[in-house]
Design an enzyme around this catalytic site. Structure first.
Site, PDB file in Angstrom:
ATOM      1  CG  PHE A  77      -2.265   1.316   1.176  1.00 34.41           C
ATOM      2  CD1 PHE A  77      -3.150   1.094   0.210  1.00 34.41           C
ATOM      3  CD2 PHE A  77      -1.881   2.030   1.928  1.00 34.41           C
ATOM      4  CE1 PHE A  77      -4.707   1.500   0.526  1.00 34.41           C
ATOM      5  CE2 PHE A  77      -2.878   3.516   1.622  1.00 34.41           C
ATOM      6  CZ  PHE A  77      -4.144   2.891   1.213  1.00 34.41           C
TER       7      PHE A  77
ATOM      8  CB  THR B  32       0.990   4.962   3.440  1.00 37.13           C
ATOM      9  OG1 THR B  32       0.193   3.521   4.138  1.00 37.13           O
ATOM     10  CG2 THR B  32       0.419   5.948   3.057  1.00 37.13           C
ATOM     11  CE  LYS B  33       0.933  -1.561   5.594  1.00 38.21           C
ATOM     12  NZ  LYS B  33      -0.155  -0.347   5.441  1.00 38.21           N
ATOM     13  CG  ASN B  34       7.979   0.742   6.536  1.00 37.29           C
ATOM     14  OD1 ASN B  34       7.393   1.369   6.263  1.00 37.29           O
ATOM     15  ND2 ASN B  34       9.538   0.501   7.407  1.00 37.29           N
TER      16      ASN B  34
END
Length: 370
Positions: free
Chosen positions: A183, A185-187
């Protein structure tokens, strides 16, 4: 000053030329589904996780469901997990036809308590889903011992923890399978949805590959009930450009976390609880989450001052309305419920500036009159 929870613009500008060139190559090739970019990412992420197989899929939620289905979880089975997590963890269990069994968490790490897991094992228990919350692994060494003792599968929900380690072992090494989310927003984030499962088990990997394409092998011959859940070739192309930078970004996050902790301790002492990193663990700080009194009032004040924050998660899964038929009540899992009242995640991304962090801490200190 405005301090966003997440700002991806600087990261994009640094990689823009490479990303656009790679996306253009995909579009020029007209190969959009399960092409060479997906295969490269599967191989690289599997190697990064120190396992043999990577199976790209449409999103992190499907990744958990596919892993459970491949492990044989179905109607009549129980799956033990944490209530202090995103809905996808519990939802995947129900989608697989099984019953979620929620147990409480470690108050320091927010992760599932292995002792509570062992207490909850019954003859119906088929699997355990530990969630490596906020970027720190659950105690996989202890959970692996419990799983071996009772013959259970472990599906690691590592949506927030790519690159995390416990005593040198990576996400995926000690479980049956581990699942990632890409997604945005993930790292390691795509520019849309995406997910992956990693495993050392060749038979499971093959089952997962079949499940993600409507359960067919060969094409149009369906042996199991699968569904359409494939990682998009364009998203894989983006992720392949980003992936070589992941370790650097993780180190940047750890530096930002250390700065937050230092500044908060200097200004507020023990008035708030800063994140706890267990000895021998490598925390990748997907979120920097503090525990505070008057959490909702603090969040409102920070918002007025231009500081974005998030509450992960305000209502634990065991008391979500959709799970009311499971029979849980407020008070059944008090540590998770207390965490849901106190946890507040501060702005965290690799490009976060020192002056932004100083401003965030200054405003928290103002709220508490320090």
């Amino acid at each position: 000053m405005k301090v966003p929870m997440l700002d991806l613009s600087e990261q994009y500008q640094g990689l823009r030329t490479e990303i656009l060139e790679s996306m253009d190559e995909v579009m020029s090739s007209s190969r959009f589904i399960l092409g060479k970019h997906v295969k490269k990412l599967e191989n690289d992420i599997a190697q990064y996780s120190n396992v043999a197989h990577g199976i790209g899929c449409a999103n992190g939620s499907d990744a958990i469901h596919i892993a459970l289905q491949a492990a044989g979880v179905g109607p009549g089975d129980e799956v033990i997990t944490t209530p202090f997590t995103f809905f996808a963890t519990g939802g995947a269990i129900v989608r697989a036809g099984a019953t979620p069994v929620y147990v409480d968490i470690d108050p320091e790490t927010f992760n599932i308590d292995p002792a509570k897991v062992e207490e909850a094992v019954t003859e119906k228990t088929k699997a355990v889903i530990p969630v490596h919350l906020y970027g720190q692994m659950a105690d996989m060494e202890r959970l692996a011992e419990i799983a071996e003792k009772y013959g259970l599968a472990i599906v690691e929900d590592a949506a927030q923890a790519i690159g995390a380690k416990q005593n040198g072992k990576s996400v995926g090494e000690m479980g049956t399978a581990a699942t990632y989310s890409f997604f945005p927003t993930k790292n390691l984030g795509a520019y849309g949805d995406g997910g992956m499962i990693v495993t050392n088990n060749e038979d499971l990997a093959e089952k997962m590959r079949v499940i993600r394409v409507h359960g067919s092998k060969p094409k149009y011959y369906h042996h199991v009930l699968g569904y359409n859940s494939r990682l998009d070739e364009l998203q894989a192309a983006v992720l392949n450009i980003k992936f070589p930078h992941l370790d650097k970004w993780s180190e940047n996050r750890r530096e930002k976390a250390a700065t937050y902790t230092r500044l908060l301790k200097e200004r507020l002492g023990d008035a708030i609880v800063t994140p706890f990193e267990k000895e021998g663990y490598y925390h990748v700080f997907h979120q920097y989450t503090i525990r505070v009194d008057k959490r909702d009032e603090l969040q409102a004040y920070l918002n007025e001052q231009g500081v974005s924050t998030m509450i992960y998660y305000p209502l634990p899964l065991h008391v979500q309305p959709v799970f009311k038929d499971l029979g849980y009540r407020e008070g059944d899992l008090p540590i998770s419920e207390k965490a849901a009242r106190e946890a507040l995640s501060l702005p965290m991304f690799p490009e976060l500036k020192l002056e932004q962090q100083e401003y965030v801490v200054e405003k928290i200190a103002e709220f508490y009159g320090r």
